[in-house]
Design a protein around this motif. Structure first.
Motif, mmCIF file in Angstrom:
data_model
loop_
_atom_site.group_PDB
_atom_site.id
_atom_site.type_symbol
_atom_site.label_atom_id
_atom_site.label_comp_id
_atom_site.label_asym_id
_atom_site.label_seq_id
_atom_site.Cartn_x
_atom_site.Cartn_y
_atom_site.Cartn_z
ATOM 1 N N SER A 93 0.825 -1.207 0.000
ATOM 2 C CA SER A 93 0.000 0.000 0.000
ATOM 3 C C SER A 93 0.859 1.256 0.000
ATOM 4 N N ARG A 94 1.881 1.250 0.830
ATOM 5 C CA ARG A 94 2.802 2.388 0.881
ATOM 6 C C ARG A 94 3.484 2.582 -0.476
ATOM 7 N N GLY A 95 3.861 1.480 -1.113
ATOM 8 C CA GLY A 95 4.490 1.544 -2.428
ATOM 9 C C GLY A 95 3.558 2.113 -3.491
ATOM 10 N N LEU A 96 2.266 1.784 -3.391
ATOM 11 C CA LEU A 96 1.303 2.361 -4.329
ATOM 12 C C LEU A 96 1.149 3.859 -4.108
ATOM 13 N N LYS A 97 1.066 4.245 -2.838
ATOM 14 C CA LYS A 97 0.885 5.672 -2.516
ATOM 15 C C LYS A 97 2.065 6.513 -2.970
ATOM 16 N N THR A 98 3.267 5.981 -2.821
ATOM 17 C CA THR A 98 4.470 6.740 -3.182
ATOM 18 C C THR A 98 4.893 6.485 -4.627
ATOM 19 N N ARG A 99 4.121 5.664 -5.321
ATOM 20 C CA ARG A 99 4.410 5.291 -6.711
ATOM 21 C C ARG A 99 5.795 4.656 -6.869
ATOM 22 N N ASP A 100 6.121 3.810 -5.913
ATOM 23 C CA ASP A 100 7.380 3.056 -5.961
ATOM 24 C C ASP A 100 7.324 2.134 -7.184
ATOM 25 N N ARG A 101 8.235 2.310 -8.107
ATOM 26 C CA ARG A 101 8.232 1.530 -9.353
ATOM 27 C C ARG A 101 8.300 0.030 -9.103
ATOM 28 N N ARG A 102 9.001 -0.366 -8.058
ATOM 29 C CA ARG A 102 9.098 -1.805 -7.771
ATOM 30 C C ARG A 102 7.699 -2.383 -7.550
ATOM 31 N N VAL A 103 6.864 -1.657 -6.818
ATOM 32 C CA VAL A 103 5.503 -2.127 -6.525
ATOM 33 C C VAL A 103 4.604 -1.979 -7.739
ATOM 34 N N THR A 104 4.622 -0.812 -8.371
ATOM 35 C CA THR A 104 3.722 -0.580 -9.514
ATOM 36 C C THR A 104 4.047 -1.488 -10.700
ATOM 37 N N GLU A 105 5.290 -1.911 -10.837
ATOM 38 C CA GLU A 105 5.651 -2.843 -11.904
ATOM 39 C C GLU A 105 5.419 -4.301 -11.508
ATOM 40 N N PHE A 106 5.438 -4.584 -10.219
ATOM 41 C CA PHE A 106 5.249 -5.951 -9.719
ATOM 42 C C PHE A 106 3.781 -6.383 -9.774
#
Length: 190
Positions: A93-106
């Motif tokens: 969730s934190r990765g989505l909020k901060t637009r962390d590429r690792r999360v958005t690409e995973f």
């Protein structure tokens, strides 16, 4: 899947047939074993969502012991992706909020998601993760109390994961000797 008990095999088969849904399983039913059975039977990239970091490590360890394959982990300062990855919904969730590429690409690479303790799925942070899994054909929730929310938000878990498709009642596990029969003693007040 020789390690699975008959009722666990039935849960796996129900998911194979339905693709989406909630498995209503009490303590002692073997939720993690069922989840691992699913990942062995259905070949896709799996995400197993947990809500605590100790479950992150325990689930990954159990998967590795059962299958002999490496489990990925996302959470507790770790970002390691494998064909079976255990992640805390907080980290995702934190990765989505901060637009962390690792999360958005995973997330778009996931073919199957298993949400442990899916009664927590209606939380905004968890729901955002589930809604970000656009390509997850298989969506499975695990919980002993999947529809027992007092705030009437259980419908969101059904919307994200599907309806209850299999239930193991505690009585079945008690009769099979897998759970102890509860004994309640009410002391008299004097």
């Amino acid at each position: 899947l020789a390690w699975l008990r008959p009722e666990q095999k039935e849960a796996v088969n129900r998911v194979i047939a339905r693709k989406n849904g909630i498995l209503w399983l009490p303590t002692g039913a073997g939720k993690t074993e069922i989840a691992i059975g699913l990942t062995v039977k259905i070949k896709t990239r799996w995400l197993f969502i947990v809500h605590k970091k100790d479950l992150l490590h325990q689930t990954a360890e159990r998967y590795e012991k059962r299958t002999g394959m490496k489990a990925g982990k996302i959470g507790d300062g770790i970002f390691d992706v494998q064909d079976f990855t255990v992640a805390t919904f907080q980290t995702l969730s934190r990765g989505l909020k901060t637009r962390d590429r690792r999360v958005t690409e995973f997330l778009p690479k996931i073919g199957g998601v298993i949400h442990d303790e899916c009664h927590t799925a209606p939380a905004a942070s968890s729901l955002a993760v589930l809604m970000g899994l656009d390509n997850a054909v298989y969506r499975v929730g695990l919980s002993g109390t999947p529809l027992a929310r007092g705030d009437k938000r259980s419908i969101y878990a059904i919307g994200a994961l599907g309806p209850v498709i299999y239930r193991i009642r505690p009585e079945v596990l008690i009769e099979a000797g897998r759970l102890a029969k509860p004994y309640i003693h009410m002391p008299e007040l004097t």
